[in-house]
Design a protein around this motif. Structure first.
Motif, PDB file in Angstrom:
ATOM      1  N   PRO A  31     -39.809  76.461 -61.981  1.00 26.91           N
ATOM      2  CA  PRO A  31     -41.474  76.456 -61.329  1.00 26.91           C
ATOM      3  C   PRO A  31     -41.448  74.971 -60.846  1.00 26.91           C
ATOM      4  CG  PRO A  31     -41.628  76.729 -63.488  1.00 26.91           C
ATOM      5  CD  PRO A  31     -40.259  76.618 -63.239  1.00 26.91           C
ATOM      6  N   TRP A  91     -50.959  82.555 -49.014  1.00 25.61           N
ATOM      7  CA  TRP A  91     -51.129  81.058 -49.126  1.00 25.61           C
ATOM      8  C   TRP A  91     -50.080  79.603 -48.960  1.00 25.61           C
ATOM      9  CZ3 TRP A  91     -52.729  78.405 -53.251  1.00 25.61           C
ATOM     10  CH2 TRP A  91     -51.516  77.984 -53.995  1.00 25.61           C
ATOM     11  N   VAL A 151     -48.118  72.345 -55.724  1.00 28.41           N
ATOM     12  CA  VAL A 151     -48.907  73.445 -56.152  1.00 28.41           C
ATOM     13  C   VAL A 151     -48.396  74.414 -55.854  1.00 28.41           C
ATOM     14  CG1 VAL A 151     -51.191  72.755 -56.414  1.00 28.41           C
ATOM     15  CG2 VAL A 151     -50.486  73.569 -54.513  1.00 28.41           C
ATOM     16  N   HIS A 152     -48.109  74.176 -54.439  1.00 23.53           N
ATOM     17  CA  HIS A 152     -47.107  75.050 -53.958  1.00 23.53           C
ATOM     18  C   HIS A 152     -45.457  74.956 -54.549  1.00 23.53           C
ATOM     19  CE1 HIS A 152     -49.688  75.127 -49.995  1.00 23.53           C
ATOM     20  NE2 HIS A 152     -50.473  76.635 -50.702  1.00 23.53           N
ATOM     21  N   ILE A 191     -44.750  74.800 -57.563  1.00 19.70           N
ATOM     22  CA  ILE A 191     -44.721  75.006 -59.184  1.00 19.70           C
ATOM     23  C   ILE A 191     -44.562  76.289 -58.846  1.00 19.70           C
ATOM     24  CG2 ILE A 191     -46.464  75.420 -60.730  1.00 19.70           C
ATOM     25  CD1 ILE A 191     -47.460  72.907 -60.649  1.00 19.70           C
ATOM     26  N   SER A 192     -45.736  76.983 -57.286  1.00 15.97           N
ATOM     27  CA  SER A 192     -45.535  78.897 -57.394  1.00 15.97           C
ATOM     28  C   SER A 192     -44.576  79.516 -56.764  1.00 15.97           C
ATOM     29  CB  SER A 192     -46.847  79.230 -57.316  1.00 15.97           C
ATOM     30  OG  SER A 192     -46.968  78.313 -55.667  1.00 15.97           O
ATOM     31  N   LEU A 222     -43.012  83.283 -57.564  1.00 22.98           N
ATOM     32  CA  LEU A 222     -43.228  84.318 -56.277  1.00 22.98           C
ATOM     33  C   LEU A 222     -42.438  84.307 -55.529  1.00 22.98           C
ATOM     34  CD1 LEU A 222     -47.070  82.725 -55.035  1.00 22.98           C
ATOM     35  CD2 LEU A 222     -46.781  84.203 -57.085  1.00 22.98           C
TER      36      LEU A 222
END
Length: 435
Positions: free
Chosen positions: A28, A369, A411-412, A414-415, A419
């Motif tokens: 991540p 997102w 944040v993007h 990490i996700s 996802l």
């Protein structure tokens, strides 16, 4: 001594990415996160100093070059026919989504940040475009992917770095820094209609013409061989320069040139399975001059070169972003504005854009997102600074925009891995169930 440290740091960073890139894809994390951390650490320890106000022209040029290279690469990845439903999704996101995002950010700017209307519209235009440079993990990995989510996000990022320009000019005009004409006639006629249409037209014509000339020389005369890197850079520069000469948007021209070059390959290989096209372009001993394989070879060679240049640009500019952030205070308004943008404004703009579309709920959720902000926003910020943005307003917008981009990277980044792995696993299960 500082230049020696820079050589060591850059060399170590590039080797580390080459050795550990495949590992990062399973974690991540993203490469951009590490570049940002390196830049911030270098700035914190005094290695390299950049002032976004004093060196705004340099920073505008650096971000401009990175964006046009990335937009050309993005165009080369989009192989679907223009009539395909996936294109409608991309155009909706880049058109309707852009307008909704600018409007909502401008509303927040006026009512919550205390900005004037012009400054609020400018902030919305700066932060509205999604990024073609930093969003590679959620965009098309190769031109033959058919996934609606990846195609939609890739197409949106390609288009909206150009469609943001009219709103940037509107914001500057409302601030008295650009002529809008009485009743906004000049903005509508020149900045909106002419610049968009002419930009797309210039790129389409030049990309198609250059591509066909090269193929003719290779197929018929076995000339113009090699130097596909020169072809890529030349077409980028030519499209961008001609568009600017005609007062059109160069970003859209470069993107359209990439699309046109890919379209030549698509038309030449009509009916052939994608796997055959890729394989023949790579292994055929004389693919560059073979009438059947030359289009795929040319498109593949240009795309591979551009992707390498794009990665170098990503390293450079994200490290620069880290350096800039290390010298600026964290704006308190970023603590609430950034979540508002990512968790409310972006999802609302996507939902409004895709009303009535055939996208699934998970696809709309992920599109909402993954509105990754990046180099395009930095370019528009420095473009505005170089067009006379008042000093007080500049000191308010610069830290806010830089912080939003940095938070997006984190944040993007990490996700994205968990996802996207979950999404692709779900898609695979659905495809198996339907088979």
């Amino acid at each position: 001594m500082e230049i020696v440290i820079w050589f060591i740091v850059v060399g170590a960073l590039l080797i580390a990415m080459a050795l550990g890139g495949s590992v990062l894809k399973r974690l991540p994390l993203s490469t951009s996160m590490l570049y940002l951390l390196v830049g911030f650490a270098l700035g914190h320890f005094g290695v390299g100093q950049l002032d976004p106000y004093a060196q705004k022209k340099l920073l505008e040029t650096l971000t401009e070059v990175a964006v046009i290279i990335s937009l050309f690469t993005t165009g080369l990845k989009l192989r679907a026919p223009l009539r395909a439903p996936r294109w409608r999704i991309a155009v909706r996101l880049a058109g309707v989504g852009m307008v909704v995002t600018v409007g909502l950010v401008a509303t927040a700017g006026v009512w919550l940040l205390g900005l004037s209307l012009g400054a609020a519209v400018l902030l919305g235009a700066v932060l509205a475009p999604t990024d073609p440079v930093l969003a590679s993990d959620v965009q098309m990995e190769h031109p033959f992917q058919r996934d609606t989510l990846r195609f939609g996000l890739t197409g949106e990022a390609g288009f909206n770095d150009g469609t943001a320009f009219p709103f940037v000019m509107l914001g500057l005009g409302l601030l008295g820094l650009h002529p809008l004409g009485e009743g906004l006639w000049r903005w509508v006629a020149v900045d909106l209609v002419w610049a968009v249409v002419a930009g797309l037209g210039v790129g389409t014509l030049l990309g198609g013409a250059v591509g066909r000339i090269v193929l003719y020389l290779r197929r018929t005369h076995r000339e113009a061989l090699g130097l596909d890197d020169f072809l890529a850079l030349g077409l980028i520069a030519l499209s961008y320069g001609v568009a600017l000469l005609l007062h059109a948007y160069g970003f859209l021209a470069v993107f359209a040139a990439g699309l046109a070059l890919r379209r030549i390959e698509k038309q030449s290989n009509k009916g052939r399975p994608p796997e055959d096209v890729v394989q023949s372009a790579r292994v055929h001993p004389e693919a560059a001059t073979d009438p059947e394989h030359a289009p795929a070879y040319m498109a593949n060679a240009v795309l591979n070169f551009n992707e390498q240049i794009e990665r170098i640009g990503e390293v450079s500019l994200v490290v620069v972003l880290g350096l800039l952030l290390s010298r600026l205070p964290l704006p308190s308004e970023a603590l609430w504005f950034t979540p508002l943008l990512f968790l409310a404004i972006r999802p609302v703009s996507v939902l409004v854009s895709l009303v009535g579309s055939d996208t699934t709920r998970p696809q709309r959720g992920l599109m909402g997102w993954f509105g990754i902000r990046g180099i395009g926003s930095l370019y528009y910020l420095f473009y505005a600074l170089n067009h006379g943005l008042p000093e007080a307003l500049a000191h308010q917008l610069v830290p806010l925009v830089l912080t939003v981009v940095a938070v997006s990277i984190v944040v993007h980044g990490i996700s994205v891995t968990p996802l996207m792995q979950r999404y692709e696993r779900t898609q695979s299960e659905e495809d198996t169930a339907q088979a």
